[in-house]
Design a protein around this motif. Structure first.
Motif, PDB file in Angstrom:
ATOM      1  N   ALA A 595       0.850  -1.205   0.000  1.00  0.00           N
ATOM      2  CA  ALA A 595       0.000   0.000   0.000  1.00  0.00           C
ATOM      3  C   ALA A 595       0.882   1.250   0.000  1.00  0.00           C
ATOM      4  CB  ALA A 595      -0.918  -0.001   1.214  1.00  0.00           C
ATOM      5  N   ARG A 596       0.288   2.340  -0.496  1.00  0.00           N
ATOM      6  CA  ARG A 596       1.042   3.601  -0.598  1.00  0.00           C
ATOM      7  C   ARG A 596       0.175   4.758  -0.086  1.00  0.00           C
ATOM      8  NH1 ARG A 596       0.945   4.219  -5.609  1.00  0.00           N
ATOM      9  NH2 ARG A 596      -0.336   6.123  -5.747  1.00  0.00           N
ATOM     10  N   LEU A 597       0.848   5.656   0.660  1.00  0.00           N
ATOM     11  CA  LEU A 597       0.174   6.877   1.129  1.00  0.00           C
ATOM     12  C   LEU A 597       0.868   8.081   0.502  1.00  0.00           C
ATOM     13  CD1 LEU A 597      -1.932   8.290   2.939  1.00  0.00           C
ATOM     14  CD2 LEU A 597      -0.216   8.329   4.770  1.00  0.00           C
ATOM     15  N   ASP A 598       0.100   8.900  -0.243  1.00  0.00           N
ATOM     16  CA  ASP A 598       0.619  10.128  -0.857  1.00  0.00           C
ATOM     17  C   ASP A 598       0.233  11.329   0.016  1.00  0.00           C
ATOM     18  OD1 ASP A 598       1.607   8.716  -3.061  1.00  0.00           O
ATOM     19  OD2 ASP A 598      -0.335   8.848  -4.089  1.00  0.00           O
ATOM     20  N   VAL A 599       1.233  12.154   0.327  1.00  0.00           N
ATOM     21  CA  VAL A 599       1.008  13.356   1.152  1.00  0.00           C
ATOM     22  C   VAL A 599       1.435  14.580   0.340  1.00  0.00           C
ATOM     23  CG1 VAL A 599       1.503  14.529   3.324  1.00  0.00           C
ATOM     24  CG2 VAL A 599       1.482  12.019   3.228  1.00  0.00           C
ATOM     25  N   LEU A 600       0.556  15.575   0.267  1.00  0.00           N
ATOM     26  CA  LEU A 600       0.844  16.810  -0.468  1.00  0.00           C
ATOM     27  C   LEU A 600       0.538  18.000   0.443  1.00  0.00           C
ATOM     28  CD1 LEU A 600       1.580  18.249  -3.151  1.00  0.00           C
ATOM     29  CD2 LEU A 600      -0.859  18.168  -3.735  1.00  0.00           C
ATOM     30  N   VAL A 601       1.506  18.934   0.561  1.00  0.00           N
ATOM     31  CA  VAL A 601       1.324  20.166   1.344  1.00  0.00           C
ATOM     32  C   VAL A 601       1.189  21.318   0.357  1.00  0.00           C
ATOM     33  CG1 VAL A 601       2.349  21.740   3.027  1.00  0.00           C
ATOM     34  CG2 VAL A 601       2.622  19.267   3.297  1.00  0.00           C
ATOM     35  N   GLN A 602       0.096  22.112   0.490  1.00  0.00           N
ATOM     36  CA  GLN A 602      -0.190  23.192  -0.450  1.00  0.00           C
ATOM     37  C   GLN A 602      -0.398  24.521   0.281  1.00  0.00           C
ATOM     38  OE1 GLN A 602      -3.614  22.167  -2.836  1.00  0.00           O
ATOM     39  NE2 GLN A 602      -2.327  21.471  -4.542  1.00  0.00           N
ATOM     40  N   GLU A 603      -0.012  25.622  -0.419  1.00  0.00           N
ATOM     41  CA  GLU A 603      -0.391  26.963   0.024  1.00  0.00           C
ATOM     42  C   GLU A 603      -1.817  27.184  -0.467  1.00  0.00           C
ATOM     43  OE1 GLU A 603      -1.335  31.004  -0.060  1.00  0.00           O
ATOM     44  OE2 GLU A 603      -0.870  29.970  -1.939  1.00  0.00           O
ATOM     45  N   PRO A 604      -2.774  27.413   0.435  1.00  0.00           N
ATOM     46  CA  PRO A 604      -4.186  27.339   0.046  1.00  0.00           C
ATOM     47  C   PRO A 604      -4.639  28.426  -0.918  1.00  0.00           C
ATOM     48  CG  PRO A 604      -3.956  28.090   2.320  1.00  0.00           C
ATOM     49  CD  PRO A 604      -2.602  27.668   1.869  1.00  0.00           C
ATOM     50  N   ALA A 605      -4.101  29.655  -0.804  1.00  0.00           N
ATOM     51  CA  ALA A 605      -4.616  30.740  -1.633  1.00  0.00           C
ATOM     52  C   ALA A 605      -4.254  30.552  -3.100  1.00  0.00           C
ATOM     53  CB  ALA A 605      -4.087  32.083  -1.119  1.00  0.00           C
ATOM     54  N   LYS A 607      -2.617  27.708  -4.310  1.00  0.00           N
ATOM     55  CA  LYS A 607      -2.481  26.280  -4.625  1.00  0.00           C
ATOM     56  C   LYS A 607      -1.050  25.917  -5.025  1.00  0.00           C
ATOM     57  CE  LYS A 607      -6.838  25.488  -3.908  1.00  0.00           C
ATOM     58  NZ  LYS A 607      -7.270  24.744  -2.704  1.00  0.00           N
ATOM     59  N   TRP A 608      -0.074  26.625  -4.383  1.00  0.00           N
ATOM     60  CA  TRP A 608       1.317  26.273  -4.634  1.00  0.00           C
ATOM     61  C   TRP A 608       1.657  25.002  -3.854  1.00  0.00           C
ATOM     62  CZ3 TRP A 608       2.826  31.902  -3.216  1.00  0.00           C
ATOM     63  CH2 TRP A 608       2.639  32.736  -4.336  1.00  0.00           C
ATOM     64  N   ASN A 609       2.371  24.080  -4.515  1.00  0.00           N
ATOM     65  CA  ASN A 609       2.819  22.856  -3.849  1.00  0.00           C
ATOM     66  C   ASN A 609       4.089  23.151  -3.055  1.00  0.00           C
ATOM     67  OD1 ASN A 609       0.721  21.417  -4.998  1.00  0.00           O
ATOM     68  ND2 ASN A 609       1.948  20.691  -6.734  1.00  0.00           N
ATOM     69  N   LEU A 610       3.965  23.091  -1.745  1.00  0.00           N
ATOM     70  CA  LEU A 610       5.100  23.378  -0.874  1.00  0.00           C
ATOM     71  C   LEU A 610       5.935  22.134  -0.585  1.00  0.00           C
ATOM     72  CD1 LEU A 610       3.310  25.725   1.717  1.00  0.00           C
ATOM     73  CD2 LEU A 610       4.452  26.348  -0.416  1.00  0.00           C
ATOM     74  N   GLY A 611       5.355  20.957  -0.766  1.00  0.00           N
ATOM     75  CA  GLY A 611       6.091  19.718  -0.528  1.00  0.00           C
ATOM     76  C   GLY A 611       5.205  18.514  -0.784  1.00  0.00           C
ATOM     77  N   ASP A 612       5.807  17.396  -1.242  1.00  0.00           N
ATOM     78  CA  ASP A 612       5.037  16.161  -1.426  1.00  0.00           C
ATOM     79  C   ASP A 612       5.887  14.976  -0.967  1.00  0.00           C
ATOM     80  OD1 ASP A 612       6.643  15.153  -3.739  1.00  0.00           O
ATOM     81  OD2 ASP A 612       5.784  16.923  -4.704  1.00  0.00           O
ATOM     82  N   PHE A 613       5.183  13.904  -0.666  1.00  0.00           N
ATOM     83  CA  PHE A 613       5.858  12.737  -0.091  1.00  0.00           C
ATOM     84  C   PHE A 613       4.999  11.506  -0.356  1.00  0.00           C
ATOM     85  CE2 PHE A 613       6.438   9.872   3.586  1.00  0.00           C
ATOM     86  CZ  PHE A 613       7.804   9.640   3.497  1.00  0.00           C
ATOM     87  N   SER A 614       5.655  10.387  -0.737  1.00  0.00           N
ATOM     88  CA  SER A 614       4.955   9.106  -0.935  1.00  0.00           C
ATOM     89  C   SER A 614       5.690   8.027  -0.150  1.00  0.00           C
ATOM     90  CB  SER A 614       4.906   8.723  -2.416  1.00  0.00           C
ATOM     91  OG  SER A 614       4.072   9.610  -3.139  1.00  0.00           O
ATOM     92  N   LEU A 615       4.915   7.200   0.523  1.00  0.00           N
ATOM     93  CA  LEU A 615       5.484   6.111   1.317  1.00  0.00           C
ATOM     94  C   LEU A 615       4.753   4.817   0.972  1.00  0.00           C
ATOM     95  CD1 LEU A 615       7.367   5.144   3.592  1.00  0.00           C
ATOM     96  CD2 LEU A 615       5.550   5.780   5.222  1.00  0.00           C
TER      97      LEU A 615
END
Length: 685
Positions: A595-605, A607-615
């Motif tokens: 199984a894989r979990l995708d994590v995405l951190v965004q600036e809400p106004a 929608k800039w991607n500040l960081g992403d991570f998959s495990l």
């Protein structure tokens, strides 16, 4: 009786001469007022009197008032009158203050309240009232005797608020009721302000009427002229006419380009079968000023409406400052000049000289500056070689307002992350009272208590600047990101000022902005055990101002509870079960599930991607199981590579064997080992 009166007058004269050689006294006026113990002038600093020819000057230093309000009364015996503007115009007083709070009171020696003996010795009695903010009063009486007997046949005084002309051509049969130098006070007179009638020293039996020339003729009875606001009095040897500049019987005449305000009247004296007429005229300049950046020029007509003959000769011409004549050495040191040029008398003064001062003003909320100085012109002339005229003008000059727009110097240090601004210059009469930040208005004291650094820098010329320091981290600072790695720090400011002593407000608005490459993006890490994904997000410099997506879904408040989210000022952590809906299944093995979990951190106004991570992790999971009763179970899992698969539609080999439970991700079968197309395989060994 006459011998007794003569002895009294001689004794009084001896006391008068003796007192004239001593400083005058400053005495508290009433025990009912909050007054300190009796103090003489030498003991009480801040008061000064001077006899300056035909007028008296009282100077009150700012140290006496200490920011309180000053009021003045004229006194003669039991008569006390406040120096209101109307009374001052009528009775020969003027009051002027500078921005520091220093106040000068000028009084004509022929004013309504002066004690007058033989037009040679004059008693001036005044009261200074210092009014505190809570209504308390300090009261001081000022007494001064001035000696002046060098009267010209005609004397004209042009003060800042009134015109006065006196002539000494009174015929012998015209009597005058004139005051003695000082009248005794009646008991309790300190507590009463009695109205004063300026005609008290005028013989009503002799003055019949007054004919004003506007220039049209307009006749008035004496009582009507006095009610209108004019002062018409007689002394032992003189007739005195006094008028404010705005009286209806005055008019303007331009002489050689200089506007002059004129009051002209003929006074009729009637006695028995004869009528005597005396002409009085005063002409006072109201303009004639020319300004450059370096020089003030005041033009005065050499020949004016007061001169009766073409054979007029100017016998003396003098310049003065603040009511005092100055000599040629002083004029040269200050750069002043007084000359005759064709049809004009020309006075020149350098702009910004030390005898004047600069003053602040606010016009439409904008800061302006003027230069102010009070000059004096003394002239002596004769008409046809006979009668002479003494002419004195006390002329306040105020230059046109010049914009003094403050300059903002931005000394912000980005390395120290500190806004540092300097605003100015301002004059001494400007007080910094408050400042408006993005969160609201604070007084200077409140802002300082909040940690804002505010400094006032004063310079030798009297000007000053305001310095303000605010750290980038303060709540007053607005922070915004323009892209992934840059932050804009904005400090909006409105400086609030007050001009003293008028308490006129004005403000200066600005906004200081700095852009820094200082963004530390969030970092994401994680690990797994046999049941869950464990994710940690370090905030970096953006704080908590971002949104988190797990898979394709926002991390809602409900999911935060479900995933046991914990956070503080630096990071957040969460635990996601591997069977959660936000987890993607990659591969299915006989005894495990990848199984894989995708994590995405965004600036809400934006929608800039500040960081992403998959495990991705393998989690133990039983896919098929046999039971002792001969039944079996099987689990089918939808993996992300088979997008069209619908677990609800799965069957075993026998189409009639459908899932006992199914959803969008799983299909669970239970069946007998002999049914549903089950095959057997025997393993040797």
């Amino acid at each position: 009786m006459m011998t007794w009166l003569l002895g009294i007058w001689i004794s009084w004269l001896i006391l008068l001469v003796a007192s004239a050689q001593k400083p005058f006294d400053v005495v508290p006026a009433s025990q009912k007022l909050n007054v300190a113990a009796s103090q003489s002038f030498n003991q009480r600093s801040g008061l000064k009197t001077e006899c300056l020819g035909s007028f008296f000057k009282l100077s009150v230093d700012k140290s006496l008032a200490f920011g309180s309000r000053l009021e003045f009364d004229a006194i003669n015996g039991s008569q006390i009158e406040a120096l209101t503007p109307r009374f001052a115009d009528k009775c020969g007083f003027s009051v002027a203050s500078d921005p520091w709070g220093n106040t000068n009171v000028y009084a004509s020696l022929l004013n309504c309240f002066a004690g007058n003996m033989d037009d040679a010795v004059f008693d001036i009695d005044m009261r200074v009232r210092v009014l505190g903010a809570k209504g308390e009063q300090d009261v001081f009486e000022v007494e001064k005797t001035c000696n002046y007997d060098q009267w010209a046949p005609r004397e004209i005084l042009c003060n800042r608020n009134y015109m006065e002309v006196s002539v000494n051509r009174l015929p012998g049969d015209i009597t005058a009721l004139h005051r003695p130098p000082k009248l005794g006070r009646s008991k309790g007179s300190d507590d009463q302000l009695t109205s004063t009638v300026s005609e008290a020293i005028t013989s009503r039996f002799n003055i019949w009427r007054i004919m004003f020339f506007t220039p049209q003729q307009k006749a008035m009875l004496l009582v009507d002229a006095l009610k209108a606001g004019y002062s018409i009095t007689t002394t032992k040897s003189r007739l005195v006419l006094r008028s404010g500049y705005d009286m209806p019987e005055t008019y303007v005449e331009t002489v050689n380009g200089v506007p002059m305000k004129i009051i002209s009247a003929t006074t009729y004296f009637k006695k028995q079968w004869s009528v005597t007429m005396l002409d009085t005229v005063a002409a006072c300049p109201t303009g004639g000023l020319v300004y450059t950046d370096e020089m003030i020029t005041w033009n005065f007509p050499r020949i004016n409406p007061l001169m009766d003959s073409s054979d007029t000769k100017i016998l003396g011409m003098f310049m003065g400052i603040d009511g005092k004549q100055i000599d040629t050495a002083y004029m040269a040191a200050r750069g002043y000049s007084l000359t005759m040029e064709d049809a004009l008398i020309v006075m020149k003064l350098p702009m910004g000289g030390p005898d004047g001062y600069y003053k602040s003003h606010a016009v439409n909320n904008q800061y302006h500056i003027s230069y102010n100085i009070e000059v004096m012109l003394d002239l002596l002339w004769s008409d046809g070689g006979t009668d002479t005229t003494k002419y004195k003008v006390i002329f306040p000059i105020k230059t046109p307002l010049v914009s003094g727009l403050p300059q903002l110097v931005d000394n912000t240090d980005s390395q120290l992350k500190m806004f540092d601004v300097l605003l100015g210059p301002f004059l001494y009469d400007v007080e910094f009272v408050n400042i408006t930040f993005s969160t609201g208005v604070l007084t200077v004291a409140e802002a300082t208590a909040r940690g804002v650094i505010i400094e006032e820098h004063r310079f030798p010329n009297g000007s000053k600047t305001i310095r303000l320091q605010v750290p980038f981290s303060d709540l007053f600072v607005i922070k915004s990101q323009v892209d992934l790695i840059m932050t804009v720090y904005t400090l909006p400011l409105v400086f609030g000022f007050m001009i003293l002593p008028e308490n006129t407000p004005f403000s200066y608005s600005t906004s200081v902005e700095v852009t820094l490459h200082d963004v530390v993006l969030p970092t994401i890490s994680g690990k797994c055990d046999t049941e869950k994904f464990y994710i940690q997000i370090l905030f970096g410099s953006v704080g908590k101002s971002f949104s988190v997506l797990l898979g394709k879904q926002d991390l809602t408040p409900e999911r935060k509870v479900e995933y046991e989210v914990k956070e503080n000022g630096t990071h957040m952590s969460l635990a996601v079960p591997f069977l959660a809906s936000d987890v993607a299944f990659e591969l299915m093995y006989p005894s495990s599930l990848k199984a894989r979990l995708d994590v995405l951190v965004q600036e809400p106004a934006n929608k800039w991607n500040l960081g992403d991570f998959s495990l991705s992790c393998n989690f133990p999971m039983t896919m098929t199981e046999c039971y002792s009763n001969g039944s079996m179970s099987a689990l089918a899992v939808k993996v992300e590579s088979v997008t069209q698969l619908s677990p609800r539609q799965l069957t075993l080999r026998d189409p009639s064997c459908k899932p006992k439970f199914s959803n969008d991700r799983f299909a669970y079968f239970t069946f007998n080992a002999n049914n549903c197309g089950t095959s057997r395989t025997f393993m040797m060994g």
